[in-house]
Write a protein that holds these residues in place. Structure first.
Motif, mmCIF file in Angstrom:
data_model
loop_
_atom_site.group_PDB
_atom_site.id
_atom_site.type_symbol
_atom_site.label_atom_id
_atom_site.label_comp_id
_atom_site.label_asym_id
_atom_site.label_seq_id
_atom_site.Cartn_x
_atom_site.Cartn_y
_atom_site.Cartn_z
ATOM 1 N N VAL A 79 0.830 -1.206 0.000
ATOM 2 C CA VAL A 79 0.000 0.000 0.000
ATOM 3 C C VAL A 79 0.865 1.257 0.000
ATOM 4 C CG1 VAL A 79 -1.637 1.375 1.355
ATOM 5 C CG2 VAL A 79 -1.987 -1.084 1.115
ATOM 6 N N SER A 80 1.809 1.342 0.941
ATOM 7 C CA SER A 80 2.575 2.579 1.132
ATOM 8 C C SER A 80 3.596 2.845 0.032
ATOM 9 C CB SER A 80 3.258 2.581 2.495
ATOM 10 O OG SER A 80 4.218 1.550 2.570
ATOM 11 N N GLU A 81 4.233 1.794 -0.478
ATOM 12 C CA GLU A 81 5.284 2.006 -1.461
ATOM 13 C C GLU A 81 4.817 1.895 -2.911
ATOM 14 O OE1 GLU A 81 8.970 -0.082 -0.737
ATOM 15 O OE2 GLU A 81 8.637 -0.035 1.439
ATOM 16 N N PHE A 82 3.716 1.177 -3.134
ATOM 17 C CA PHE A 82 3.314 0.910 -4.521
ATOM 18 C C PHE A 82 1.864 1.284 -4.822
ATOM 19 C CE2 PHE A 82 6.736 -1.938 -3.320
ATOM 20 C CZ PHE A 82 7.676 -1.625 -4.281
ATOM 21 N N SER A 83 1.161 1.882 -3.864
ATOM 22 C CA SER A 83 -0.227 2.323 -4.032
ATOM 23 C C SER A 83 -1.153 1.213 -4.512
ATOM 24 C CB SER A 83 -0.304 3.505 -4.996
ATOM 25 O OG SER A 83 0.459 4.581 -4.522
ATOM 26 N N LEU A 84 -0.894 -0.011 -4.044
ATOM 27 C CA LEU A 84 -1.731 -1.152 -4.426
ATOM 28 C C LEU A 84 -2.830 -1.355 -3.384
ATOM 29 C CD1 LEU A 84 1.095 -3.585 -5.533
ATOM 30 C CD2 LEU A 84 -0.442 -2.266 -6.998
ATOM 31 N N LYS A 85 -3.890 -2.029 -3.807
ATOM 32 C CA LYS A 85 -4.992 -2.368 -2.903
ATOM 33 C C LYS A 85 -4.969 -3.879 -2.684
ATOM 34 C CE LYS A 85 -7.757 1.457 -4.535
ATOM 35 N NZ LYS A 85 -8.900 1.861 -5.340
ATOM 36 N N PRO A 86 -4.360 -4.324 -1.579
ATOM 37 C CA PRO A 86 -4.283 -5.761 -1.311
ATOM 38 C C PRO A 86 -5.501 -6.272 -0.546
ATOM 39 C CG PRO A 86 -2.954 -4.596 0.275
ATOM 40 C CD PRO A 86 -3.547 -3.558 -0.649
ATOM 41 N N ASN A 87 -5.828 -7.515 -0.793
ATOM 42 C CA ASN A 87 -6.866 -8.209 -0.043
ATOM 43 C C ASN A 87 -6.317 -9.592 0.282
ATOM 44 O OD1 ASN A 87 -9.223 -9.105 1.123
ATOM 45 N ND2 ASN A 87 -10.312 -9.369 -0.807
ATOM 46 N N VAL A 88 -6.066 -9.859 1.556
ATOM 47 C CA VAL A 88 -5.561 -11.166 1.958
ATOM 48 C C VAL A 88 -6.739 -12.131 1.947
ATOM 49 C CG1 VAL A 88 -4.449 -12.511 3.775
ATOM 50 C CG2 VAL A 88 -3.718 -10.158 3.346
ATOM 51 N N LEU A 89 -6.693 -13.100 1.036
ATOM 52 C CA LEU A 89 -7.774 -14.060 0.883
ATOM 53 C C LEU A 89 -7.638 -15.223 1.848
ATOM 54 C CD1 LEU A 89 -7.822 -14.100 -3.007
ATOM 55 C CD2 LEU A 89 -9.250 -12.741 -1.474
ATOM 56 N N CYS A 125 -20.253 -22.160 -0.375
ATOM 57 C CA CYS A 125 -19.257 -21.265 -0.985
ATOM 58 C C CYS A 125 -19.572 -19.802 -0.644
ATOM 59 C CB CYS A 125 -19.226 -21.454 -2.501
ATOM 60 S SG CYS A 125 -17.982 -20.416 -3.295
ATOM 61 N N PRO A 126 -18.695 -19.139 0.139
ATOM 62 C CA PRO A 126 -18.986 -17.764 0.565
ATOM 63 C C PRO A 126 -18.911 -16.732 -0.557
ATOM 64 C CG PRO A 126 -16.777 -18.382 1.251
ATOM 65 C CD PRO A 126 -17.414 -19.624 0.673
ATOM 66 N N THR A 127 -18.219 -17.033 -1.640
ATOM 67 C CA THR A 127 -18.094 -16.071 -2.741
ATOM 68 C C THR A 127 -18.983 -16.416 -3.931
ATOM 69 O OG1 THR A 127 -16.228 -17.291 -3.677
ATOM 70 C CG2 THR A 127 -15.706 -15.498 -2.134
ATOM 71 N N ASN A 153 -16.114 -21.001 -10.805
ATOM 72 C CA ASN A 153 -15.449 -19.820 -11.343
ATOM 73 C C ASN A 153 -14.143 -19.659 -10.566
ATOM 74 O OD1 ASN A 153 -14.491 -17.293 -11.968
ATOM 75 N ND2 ASN A 153 -16.474 -16.291 -11.864
ATOM 76 N N THR A 154 -13.037 -20.102 -11.154
ATOM 77 C CA THR A 154 -11.747 -20.049 -10.453
ATOM 78 C C THR A 154 -11.264 -18.614 -10.240
ATOM 79 O OG1 THR A 154 -10.531 -20.305 -12.524
ATOM 80 C CG2 THR A 154 -11.028 -22.312 -11.283
ATOM 81 N N ILE A 165 -11.615 -17.861 -3.459
ATOM 82 C CA ILE A 165 -10.611 -17.329 -2.525
ATOM 83 C C ILE A 165 -9.819 -18.425 -1.831
ATOM 84 C CG2 ILE A 165 -11.815 -15.149 -2.148
ATOM 85 C CD1 ILE A 165 -12.820 -16.356 0.543
ATOM 86 N N GLY A 166 -10.066 -19.668 -2.192
ATOM 87 C CA GLY A 166 -9.292 -20.774 -1.626
ATOM 88 C C GLY A 166 -9.582 -21.059 -0.174
ATOM 89 N N CYS A 167 -10.797 -20.794 0.288
ATOM 90 C CA CYS A 167 -11.117 -20.979 1.715
ATOM 91 C C CYS A 167 -11.231 -22.450 2.104
ATOM 92 C CB CYS A 167 -12.402 -20.240 2.072
ATOM 93 S SG CYS A 167 -13.903 -20.967 1.380
ATOM 94 N N GLY A 168 -11.584 -23.322 1.149
ATOM 95 C CA GLY A 168 -11.677 -24.747 1.415
ATOM 96 C C GLY A 168 -13.013 -25.231 1.950
ATOM 97 N N SER A 169 -13.996 -24.359 2.075
ATOM 98 C CA SER A 169 -15.310 -24.768 2.579
ATOM 99 C C SER A 169 -15.925 -25.885 1.747
ATOM 100 C CB SER A 169 -16.274 -23.574 2.597
ATOM 101 O OG SER A 169 -15.841 -22.605 3.492
ATOM 102 N N CYS A 170 -15.704 -25.857 0.471
ATOM 103 C CA CYS A 170 -16.294 -26.837 -0.438
ATOM 104 C C CYS A 170 -15.721 -28.238 -0.236
ATOM 105 C CB CYS A 170 -16.094 -26.405 -1.885
ATOM 106 S SG CYS A 170 -14.363 -26.085 -2.308
#
Length: 134
Positions: A23-33, A94-96, A111-112, A116-121
């Motif tokens: 975020v601070s160095e590259f102005s990216l929007k990360p989302n930890v899945l 599936c939460p998504t 839909n790959t 988010i790879g949560c593993g619920s399925c």
């Protein structure tokens, strides 16, 4: 642009704030899945990044230079159509909503791109027709 990456780290690297750097160095929007940290401090995370392509590339190069193993994350979930009988148990957990019934055929589809790879399925599938590799 949006990309998913798998970031693996060794003992002690968990103290580095990957998201803060991005975020601070590259102005990216990360989302930890998804993130897993083992007892020794090593681990891995699945992260989705939004931003300019050049910024994403530079951000991933920075993490590599810090000792993180960075790989683009694609095809992490597989669906064995020979085993699947489209019962829908995986659809309901599936939460998504990445796993769904095709409206025309009622065959289960995945839909790959939104998974988010949560593993619920995995636990929901009685015939083990879904495999997840992180």
């Amino acid at each position: 642009m949006e990309c998913k990456y798998k970031i693996e780290f060794e003992e002690g690297a968990a103290q580095e704030s990957v998201t803060y750097i991005l975020v601070s160095e590259f102005s990216l929007k990360p989302n930890v899945l998804k993130a897993e940290i083992d007892g020794d401090g090593s681990g891995k995370m699945l992260i989705s990044l939004k931003g300019e392509e050049d910024d994403i590339v530079e951000g991933m190069e920075k993490l590599k230079s810090m000792g993180f193993k960075v790989t683009e994350f694609e095809g992490h979930i597989t669906h064995d159509m020979d085993r699947c009988f489209s019962c829908g148990a995986c659809v309901s957990v599936c939460p998504t909503r990445s796993i769904y019934h095709d409206k025309g055929t009622w065959i289960v589809k995945i839909n790959t791109g939104t998974c988010i790879g949560c593993g619920s399925c995995l636990g929901a599938c009685s015939v083990k027709a879904i495999n997840l590799v992180i």
